[in-house]
Design an enzyme around this catalytic site. Structure first.
Site, PDB file in Angstrom:
ATOM      1  CG  LEU A  75      -2.506  -1.574   1.397  1.00 48.48           C
ATOM      2  CD1 LEU A  75      -2.806  -0.979   2.537  1.00 48.48           C
ATOM      3  CD2 LEU A  75      -2.886  -1.286   0.118  1.00 48.48           C
ATOM      4  CB  CYS A  76       4.595   2.177  -0.062  1.00 50.09           C
ATOM      5  SG  CYS A  76       4.536   2.052   2.226  1.00 50.09           S
ATOM      6  CG  HIS A  77       1.074   6.415  -2.174  1.00 49.36           C
ATOM      7  ND1 HIS A  77       0.705   6.073  -1.237  1.00 49.36           N
ATOM      8  CD2 HIS A  77       0.409   6.767  -3.236  1.00 49.36           C
ATOM      9  CE1 HIS A  77      -0.118   6.769  -1.326  1.00 49.36           C
ATOM     10  NE2 HIS A  77      -0.980   7.103  -2.503  1.00 49.36           N
ATOM     11  CG  MET A 113       5.998   2.469   5.334  1.00 49.52           C
ATOM     12  SD  MET A 113       6.072   2.093   6.582  1.00 49.52           S
ATOM     13  CE  MET A 113       6.385   0.216   5.650  1.00 49.52           C
ATOM     14  CD  GLU A 114       8.795   4.999   0.747  1.00 48.43           C
ATOM     15  OE1 GLU A 114       8.636   4.901  -0.412  1.00 48.43           O
ATOM     16  OE2 GLU A 114       8.678   6.047   2.062  1.00 48.43           O
ATOM     17  CG  ASP A 128      23.324 -12.192   1.529  1.00 46.26           C
ATOM     18  OD1 ASP A 128      23.182 -13.828   1.895  1.00 46.26           O
ATOM     19  OD2 ASP A 128      24.080 -11.980   0.686  1.00 46.26           O
TER      20      ASP A 128
END
EC number: 4.6.1.17
Length: 159
Positions: A75-77, A113-114, A128
């Site tokens: 739901l992120c733009h 969010m970014e 990793d």
């Protein structure tokens, strides 16, 4: 407490309509930590890790991840980021790496969010690259440190 903005009256998840919102300068900072054995951290710090420069790779991965957040989180733009910065710091006394990310834009929705995605993916990249040496590393906490701009105003974690 505020209502969830991504849930409609029927309880269904939807992407928020930001078309009527004003464009403002928005910035967010986030951090993540990777806890590891002193020997693993020393391999990173000394540049002796067999996979190469762990911090440089994690930095690029974090930047790339910030630009792909809309593709990872449903739901992120999609955003036109004007700045993504990822800094990594070895805290040898505590056997951990601290990652701080900053994202910025002039737009209609925030970049929290970014910033969180950048810090998280940088941490995952460290894991990793080092998992052959140590599998029991711990990632966390990951958190938003600060955000500015937009209707909800300024947020900053208390020290």
């Amino acid at each position: 407490m505020s209502q969830f903005t991504h849930i409609n009256a029927s309880g269904e998840a939807n992407m928020v309509d930001v078309s009527a919102k004003a464009e403002t300068v928005r910035e967010a900072r986030a951090e993540a930590f990777v806890h590891m054995a002193p020997e693993t951290l020393q391999l990173i710090v000394s540049g002796q890790h067999h996979k190469g420069d762990v911090f440089a790779t994690a930095r690029i991965a974090g930047i790339q991840a910030a630009k792909k957040t809309w593709d990872l989180i449903p739901l992120c733009h999609p955003l036109l980021l004007s700045k993504v910065e990822v800094q990594l710091e070895a805290i040898e006394a505590e056997n951990k790496v601290r990652i701080e990310s900053v994202c910025k834009l002039a737009g209609k929705t925030g970049v929290e969010m970014e910033a969180l995605t950048a810090a998280s993916v940088a941490a995952l990249t460290i894991y990793d690259m080092c998992k052959a040496v140590q599998k029991d590393m711990v990632i966390g906490p990951v958190r938003l440190l600060e955000k500015t701009g937009g209707k909800s105003g300024h947020f900053k974690v208390e020290a």
